[in-house]
Design a protein around this motif. Sequence first.
Motif, PDB file in Angstrom:
ATOM      1  N   ILE A  10       0.837  -1.199   0.000  1.00 52.41           N
ATOM      2  CA  ILE A  10       0.000   0.000   0.000  1.00 52.41           C
ATOM      3  C   ILE A  10       0.876   1.254   0.000  1.00 52.41           C
ATOM      4  N   ALA A  11       1.949   1.215   0.810  1.00 53.60           N
ATOM      5  CA  ALA A  11       2.856   2.363   0.878  1.00 53.60           C
ATOM      6  C   ALA A  11       3.502   2.646  -0.475  1.00 53.60           C
ATOM      7  N   ARG A  12       3.939   1.575  -1.151  1.00 54.70           N
ATOM      8  CA  ARG A  12       4.570   1.755  -2.466  1.00 54.70           C
ATOM      9  C   ARG A  12       3.590   2.339  -3.474  1.00 54.70           C
ATOM     10  N   MET A  13       2.357   1.829  -3.492  1.00 51.52           N
ATOM     11  CA  MET A  13       1.372   2.326  -4.469  1.00 51.52           C
ATOM     12  C   MET A  13       0.926   3.753  -4.170  1.00 51.52           C
ATOM     13  N   ALA A  14       0.943   4.127  -2.886  1.00 49.04           N
ATOM     14  CA  ALA A  14       0.529   5.481  -2.522  1.00 49.04           C
ATOM     15  C   ALA A  14       1.691   6.464  -2.514  1.00 49.04           C
ATOM     16  N   GLY A  15       2.921   5.946  -2.653  1.00 50.04           N
ATOM     17  CA  GLY A  15       4.088   6.812  -2.659  1.00 50.04           C
ATOM     18  C   GLY A  15       4.399   7.404  -1.303  1.00 50.04           C
ATOM     19  N   VAL A  16       4.151   6.619  -0.232  1.00 54.46           N
ATOM     20  CA  VAL A  16       4.424   7.089   1.122  1.00 54.46           C
ATOM     21  C   VAL A  16       5.206   5.996   1.859  1.00 54.46           C
ATOM     22  N   SER A  17       5.548   6.262   3.108  1.00 50.60           N
ATOM     23  CA  SER A  17       6.259   5.270   3.908  1.00 50.60           C
ATOM     24  C   SER A  17       5.273   4.285   4.527  1.00 50.60           C
ATOM     25  N   GLN A  18       5.809   3.115   4.931  1.00 52.26           N
ATOM     26  CA  GLN A  18       4.966   2.130   5.600  1.00 52.26           C
ATOM     27  C   GLN A  18       4.449   2.674   6.924  1.00 52.26           C
ATOM     28  N   THR A  19       5.245   3.511   7.592  1.00 53.46           N
ATOM     29  CA  THR A  19       4.804   4.124   8.847  1.00 53.46           C
ATOM     30  C   THR A  19       3.578   4.996   8.626  1.00 53.46           C
ATOM     31  N   THR A  20       3.572   5.746   7.521  1.00 48.77           N
ATOM     32  CA  THR A  20       2.418   6.602   7.203  1.00 48.77           C
ATOM     33  C   THR A  20       1.165   5.766   7.015  1.00 48.77           C
ATOM     34  N   VAL A  21       1.295   4.646   6.300  1.00 46.22           N
ATOM     35  CA  VAL A  21       0.144   3.763   6.097  1.00 46.22           C
ATOM     36  C   VAL A  21      -0.371   3.255   7.438  1.00 46.22           C
ATOM     37  N   SER A  22       0.549   2.841   8.320  1.00 44.80           N
ATOM     38  CA  SER A  22       0.154   2.331   9.628  1.00 44.80           C
ATOM     39  C   SER A  22      -0.578   3.396  10.430  1.00 44.80           C
ATOM     40  N   LEU A  23      -0.088   4.648  10.386  1.00 43.66           N
ATOM     41  CA  LEU A  23      -0.730   5.732  11.132  1.00 43.66           C
ATOM     42  C   LEU A  23      -2.123   6.027  10.589  1.00 43.66           C
ATOM     43  N   VAL A  24      -2.265   5.996   9.261  1.00 52.36           N
ATOM     44  CA  VAL A  24      -3.578   6.233   8.653  1.00 52.36           C
ATOM     45  C   VAL A  24      -4.550   5.122   9.046  1.00 52.36           C
ATOM     46  N   LEU A  25      -4.093   3.866   8.969  1.00 54.71           N
ATOM     47  CA  LEU A  25      -4.961   2.742   9.308  1.00 54.71           C
ATOM     48  C   LEU A  25      -5.440   2.815  10.750  1.00 54.71           C
ATOM     49  N   ASN A  26      -4.567   3.303  11.632  1.00 57.80           N
ATOM     50  CA  ASN A  26      -4.916   3.355  13.051  1.00 57.80           C
ATOM     51  C   ASN A  26      -5.434   4.721  13.473  1.00 57.80           C
ATOM     52  N   ASN A  27      -5.587   5.626  12.477  1.00 63.31           N
ATOM     53  CA  ASN A  27      -6.178   6.951  12.703  1.00 63.31           C
ATOM     54  C   ASN A  27      -5.471   7.702  13.824  1.00 63.31           C
ATOM     55  N   ARG A  28      -4.129   7.762  13.703  1.00 61.08           N
ATOM     56  CA  ARG A  28      -3.358   8.398  14.756  1.00 61.08           C
ATOM     57  C   ARG A  28      -2.136   9.067  14.165  1.00 61.08           C
ATOM     58  N   ALA A  29      -1.487   9.901  14.966  1.00 67.68           N
ATOM     59  CA  ALA A  29      -0.216  10.515  14.606  1.00 67.68           C
ATOM     60  C   ALA A  29       0.762  10.233  15.724  1.00 67.68           C
ATOM     61  N   GLU A  30       2.045  10.289  15.407  1.00 69.80           N
ATOM     62  CA  GLU A  30       3.058   9.988  16.410  1.00 69.80           C
ATOM     63  C   GLU A  30       4.040  11.136  16.517  1.00 69.80           C
ATOM     64  N   GLY A  31       4.171  11.692  17.728  1.00 70.50           N
ATOM     65  CA  GLY A  31       5.165  12.727  17.950  1.00 70.50           C
ATOM     66  C   GLY A  31       4.987  13.891  16.999  1.00 70.50           C
TER      67      GLY A  31
END
Length: 342
Positions: A10-31
């Motif tokens: 998903i990260a590769r197809m969206a052009g973002v990092s895997q961390t970004t995908v994880s944050l979006v899926l869990n509806n949260r931000a970190e630091g």
Amino acid sequence: MARRLTQQDIARMAGVSQTTVSLVLNNRAEGAVRISPETRERVIRVIKETGYIADPAARRLAEGRNRILGVFTYEAVFPATSADFYHPFLVGIEECTEEAGCDLLLFTSARASGRRRRIFDQDSRVRLADGCVLLGHTVDRDDLARLITDQIPFVSVGRRDDAGGPVPYVGADYASAAGALVRRAVALGHRRLVYVGAGTGAESWADRHRGFLDAVTELGVEGVKAGGAPDVDAVLATGATVAFFEEQADAVTFMAAARHRISVPADLSVVTLGSATRPVRSDIDFTGFLIPRREMGRRAVELLTGVIESGGTPQELLPCELIEGSTLAAAGPGAGPRPPAS
């Protein structure tokens, strides 16, 4: 069967990092991480278009605790002498841990009086992790018993016998794979088969031997044993037409020692019961089976997330893939090894 999509896909197809995908899926931000509405929408669009479904256990795990999974190895896994065997397990463990949005912590320091590694001593730090994957050819039963008693979440890579209670594990179905290879040999006309290996000790060896014995009994053929070492005279003296080697490295040693006395598979067929666990150089195309090491690593993490979340004692055996190879042939008239030289 199509490969299951991962957060990395998903990260590769969206052009973002895997961390970004994880944050979006869990509806949260970190630091200090802030995700723009446009980036969030792009990730969500890819998720909808691909039909990606996040692993519920992984999502629940990512919402709490330390988000650290431990790996305890009873043998060193990074030196070149071990890396070939353990590497696929570690790849699977790392992949699935990343998909769960967690970090890995490798435990290496605990020792018992300078001997082999142990999970528990006065400096044990196993509780730093939310749960632990155990990796090693043999696992200390006292360690298993204490993990169970102390209710520390863990999953063993490899089937383990009870240790004061049932042990959670994901293993390979060695017994079924060994039995399938016996059936293949018997279908080719072999009636006297020899098992070369200990057949006892570690559960993985016991399972191989049990699968061999069950199959020869079921098929009404003769199965014999030739000790734990690849002794050429001992194997040839059995009069068997096919030898089943518990350890692939032993099969390589045997064939090198016997090359001037027999031809494989014309005089003696050779079957190996899994990948070499010791370093060996060989380009022999053995008939045998592949251990699903990468899949076992992945599944161990998947099961561990469930144990951390809900408890339980999952126990699974994954099928092994049979390899056709070139070292098993039909047992023709008069086939069989020549007797040992006098």
